[in-house]
Design a protein around this motif. Structure first.
Motif, short mmCIF file in Angstrom:
data_model
loop_
_atom_site.label_atom_id
_atom_site.label_comp_id
_atom_site.label_asym_id
_atom_site.label_seq_id
_atom_site.Cartn_x
_atom_site.Cartn_y
_atom_site.Cartn_z
N GLU A 221 41.32 32.31 48.38
CA GLU A 221 40.11 32.08 48.39
C GLU A 221 39.60 33.46 49.60
OE1 GLU A 221 38.06 30.60 46.77
OE2 GLU A 221 39.80 29.68 45.70
N GLY A 222 38.37 33.95 49.21
CA GLY A 222 37.77 35.00 49.98
C GLY A 222 37.29 36.18 49.23
N ILE A 238 51.78 47.44 49.40
CA ILE A 238 50.52 47.20 49.21
C ILE A 238 49.84 46.09 49.20
CG2 ILE A 238 48.62 48.23 48.08
CD1 ILE A 238 49.92 50.56 47.35
N SER A 239 48.91 45.47 49.77
CA SER A 239 48.13 44.25 49.67
C SER A 239 46.70 44.25 49.48
CB SER A 239 48.66 43.27 50.84
OG SER A 239 47.98 41.94 50.62
N TRP A 240 46.30 43.32 48.53
CA TRP A 240 44.91 43.48 48.20
C TRP A 240 44.53 42.00 47.70
CZ3 TRP A 240 48.30 45.70 45.10
CH2 TRP A 240 48.18 45.27 43.86
N ARG A 241 43.18 41.87 47.94
CA ARG A 241 42.85 40.32 47.36
C ARG A 241 41.57 40.90 46.28
NH1 ARG A 241 41.44 36.23 51.50
NH2 ARG A 241 39.97 37.62 51.96
N LYS A 242 41.80 40.26 45.20
CA LYS A 242 40.92 40.49 43.99
C LYS A 242 40.80 39.18 43.18
CE LYS A 242 40.19 44.12 40.56
NZ LYS A 242 40.91 45.48 40.17
N ALA A 243 39.58 39.00 42.68
CA ALA A 243 39.25 37.74 41.62
C ALA A 243 40.03 36.52 42.25
CB ALA A 243 39.84 38.26 40.36
N GLY A 244 39.93 36.08 43.48
CA GLY A 244 40.53 34.91 44.09
C GLY A 244 41.84 34.92 44.10
N MET A 245 42.54 36.17 43.87
CA MET A 245 44.16 36.21 44.01
C MET A 245 44.52 37.31 44.89
SD MET A 245 45.94 34.42 41.53
CE MET A 245 45.21 33.21 40.61
#
Lengths: 265, 191
Positions: A221-222, A238-245
């Motif tokens: 979440e976030g 590489i790390s990222w958060r997108k569309a709840g993932m």
């Protein structure tokens, strides 16, 4: 035409739902009265149009289904019992604790509540302080390297996103994004289950020339976050958060090339 | 043949016969070819796992019930994960490859000269169907494309038969209206 009532009966007739004794009367009426005739032909025209709008699956779907079902049947035969889920294990434990529960229920509940509270507080505190922390990065690195040490880094090998994605159904409680990136130079090799950050996660394997890329995906979440880069032991992460993932990509591939992935997904 | 393989063959024989129906329903609910195929795969796996519990000869209604449930779950996940794409932006030409020839005359439509409906372009039919509320759409699709009885439709859509009948009537009225309107617009543009 006595309007609604007759229309309803004509619809019933055309749908094959009119009781037998009434069929003749309604059929006669549908041909005698002009309005009824018109209504009937409208319904038939609509029916013809709708039948032609029926969507047909791609010819490969039947084979894909058979393949998946064979796989499933083989798996069911190999392990007659599905793995004990945490829920079922908890239920078994509760059954066994039943007598104690009766005797010490109240105290136990109080102690349990206190424990849960402190655990929750700790988790909250940790959550406040940790982003996609170094632990996750090390988990990701370990999982990736481990997969390279084995003969086969994928459990389901396929170029086809429609084989890989459904493979995760039933193995995970979420559906990972599986994209075909062949046009962008990332060839899908397959997927596997892995264990990162204390949970089961989907790992997709892409190939860029000879460089193998593991892409880990799990729900988080976030808000969306910009890609963060790291370098450990010569691997680029590489790390990222997108569309709840939450996404983690790792490879020995060049940093800029790997950096294309967040935009493509 | 061991019992597991026998069960698999039995399931395949009965279930694959309804694959087109399953796909059609999934397609008209999720409106995406690739997603519809995933829905069918997911639904068939679930159906296979539960196959031993089914009784009765005709598994079609039971199978379509599972397809429908999976499709709706899929839709809610998709809605949560991505921003919802407005339907109209994807529709008009998205399914051109499926659309029939323009101005084809419906074979079973009598007195076709005054029957605008029978001559609509298939793209217009798709657009009109898309404008229906999902409850109406699934009802009319199960009746007109899959030729199911009111009773089976009631079972699949978890609605009383009376509701099925009224949804069907309203779906037909609305489709006729939308189509007539779309055709009129098209003709005006052509002129």
């Amino acid at each position: 035409m006595r309007c609604d009532h007759d229309r309803a009966r004509i619809a019933l007739l055309l749908d094959g739902e009119l009781p037998a004794p009434e069929r003749d009367a309604v059929t006669r009426q549908a041909s005698d009265c002009a309005d009824c005739r018109r209504y009937q032909s409208e319904l038939l025209a609509l029916r013809g149009q709708l039948r032609r709008a029926r969507a047909t699956p791609s010819p490969a779907l039947a084979d894909r289904l058979r393949l998946r079902l064979d796989y499933e049947a083989a798996e069911m035969a190999a392990g007659p019992a599905r793995p004990v889920t945490p829920g079922r294990r908890a239920a078994q434990l509760l059954d066994r604790l039943e007598p104690y529960w009766r005797a010490y229920g109240r105290q136990a509940a109080a102690v349990l509540a206190a424990c849960l509270l402190s655990v929750a507080a700790t988790l909250w505190w940790v959550g406040q302080n940790a982003g996609p922390g170094p632990d996750q990065a090390h988990d990701v690195l370990a999982a990736h390297v481990r997969s390279l040490l084995q003969d086969n880094s994928v459990q389901v090998a396929s170029l086809d996103t429609h084989t890989v994605k459904p493979w995760f159904a039933g193995r995970l409680d979420y559906t990972p994004v599986v994209k075909d990136l062949a046009a962008d130079g990332f060839k899908l090799e397959g997927g596997r289950l892995d264990y990162v950050d204390g949970r089961r996660v989907a790992a997709l394997v892409y190939l860029r020339r000879l460089h193998r890329i593991s892409l880990f995906i799990w729900p988080a979440e976030g808000p969306e976050t910009a890609p963060q880069r790291a370098k450990i032991d010569g691997y680029n992460l590489i790390s990222w958060r997108k569309a709840g993932m939450r996404f983690w990509a790792i490879s020995d591939l060049d940093e800029t090339e790997l950096g294309q992935l967040p935009e493509l997904l | 043949m061991d019992p597991g393989t026998a069960a698999l063959r039995d399931f395949e024989r009965q279930a694959l016969a309804h694959m087109d129906a399953a796909y059609n329903l999934a397609f008209w609910l999720v409106r995406e070819r690739a997603d519809a195929e995933d829905v069918v795969q997911d639904a068939y796996l679930r159906a296979f796992r539960a196959f031993a519990t089914v009784t009765g000869d005709d598994i079609k209604p039971w199978l379509l019930t599972i397809v429908r449930n999976v499709a709706y779950r899929w839709l809610s996940v998709r809605k949560r994960r991505t921003n919802v794409i407005p339907l109209d932006s994807v529709l008009p030409n998205a399914d051109r490859d499926e659309a029939g020839p323009v101005f084809e005359i419906a074979s079973d439509a009598p007195s076709a000269e005054d029957m605008l409906l029978g001559r609509a372009d298939q793209a217009l039919v798709h657009r009109a169907l898309d404008r229906l509320p999902p409850a109406f759409r699934e009802t009319i699709i199960l009746r007109e494309m899959e030729e199911l009885s009111y009773r089976d439709i009631a079972r699949i859509t978890e609605a009383p038969i009376g509701t099925v009948m009224s949804r069907l009537a309203r779906a037909r009225d609305q489709l006729k209206e939308e189509l007539t309107e779309l055709i009129a617009k098209e003709t005006r543009n052509a002129l």
